[in-house]
Design an enzyme around this catalytic site. Structure first.
Site, PDB file in Angstrom:
ATOM      1  N   PRO A   9       0.713  -1.091  -0.184  1.00 26.08           N
ATOM      2  CA  PRO A   9      -0.026   0.083  -0.093  1.00 26.08           C
ATOM      3  C   PRO A   9       0.768   1.215  -0.047  1.00 26.08           C
ATOM      4  CG  PRO A   9      -0.868  -1.630   1.415  1.00 26.08           C
ATOM      5  CD  PRO A   9       0.255  -2.215   0.992  1.00 26.08           C
ATOM      6  N   CYS A  10       2.039   1.263   0.488  1.00 25.00           N
ATOM      7  CA  CYS A  10       2.904   2.398   0.563  1.00 25.00           C
ATOM      8  C   CYS A  10       3.538   2.733  -0.777  1.00 25.00           C
ATOM      9  CB  CYS A  10       4.120   2.145   1.571  1.00 25.00           C
ATOM     10  SG  CYS A  10       3.610   1.827   3.266  1.00 25.00           S
ATOM     11  N   ARG A  11       3.801   1.425  -1.478  1.00 26.41           N
ATOM     12  CA  ARG A  11       4.534   1.867  -2.765  1.00 26.41           C
ATOM     13  C   ARG A  11       3.380   2.299  -3.816  1.00 26.41           C
ATOM     14  NH1 ARG A  11       9.279  -1.114  -3.208  1.00 26.41           N
ATOM     15  NH2 ARG A  11       9.517   0.012  -5.340  1.00 26.41           N
TER      16      ARG A  11
END
Length: 193
Positions: free
Chosen positions: A101-103
């Protein structure tokens, strides 16, 4: 779970379940009110101690509070302090190379940074990685042009603990004086703010 806590406040299972399954989904006021329902006989429980600490930490980083300062090393080993960004709007972005999700959020931050950097906006990436090579590789691959710091301790990150981070991505938006003006905004909601 909330209803169960209200009717079983003496259950030794409640602090565990609340700590494990629900604490991060609640805001600090909801968590605090649930913690206060739990029978005080359970205060010595490891999980109750953890919950009370979580409330204390989250209270220290509420919207309207001055962001706690920290210093971590950048990708070249040089120390960078949060306070060095005073005078600019700052997004603290807690993330990791291994966090899907960060990426997925990184392209939004790249666009945001390009659009607002000329207007006094900065981003400080705080990585929850433990492998420098993977961290640096992700920065390059995702085109992250802003300052990145880490102590390479994953969930034991000093800055993460200071801000009560229990899931990533986690963002904290500061005004020019270092006051927290929003938390956990991403994508379009962050752009609008």
């Amino acid at each position: 779970i909330k209803n169960y806590i209200g009717t079983h406040s003496k259950s030794i299972v409640i602090p565990y379940v609340l700590n494990r399954d629900l604490a991060y989904a609640l805001d600090v006021n909801e968590l605090d009110s649930l913690v206060n329902i739990i029978d005080t006989a359970l205060n010595a429980s490891t999980y109750m101690v953890s919950l009370k600490k979580q409330v204390e930490v989250w209270r220290s980083v509420e919207v309207g509070k001055t962001a706690p300062d920290f210093t971590l090393n950048d990708t070249t080993g040089n120390p960078v302090s949060l306070s060095s960004f005073r005078g600019k709007y700052l997004l603290i972005d807690f993330w990791a190379a291994w966090c899907g999700p960060c990426r997925k959020e990184n392209p939004n931050n790249v666009k945001l940074y390009a659009d607002y950097k000329p207007k006094g906006f900065e981003i400080l990436g705080v990585s929850f990685d433990d492998k420098r090579e993977k961290w640096v590789e992700a920065i390059k691959k995702d085109g992250l042009k802003w300052t990145q710091v880490s102590d390479l301790k994953r969930w034991k990150s000093a800055a993460g603990k200071l801000y009560g981070v229990r899931a990533i991505p986690h963002t904290v938006l500061l005004d020019k004086e270092g006051i927290i003006i929003a938390k956990n905004l991403t994508g379009e909601k962050l752009r609008v703010k």
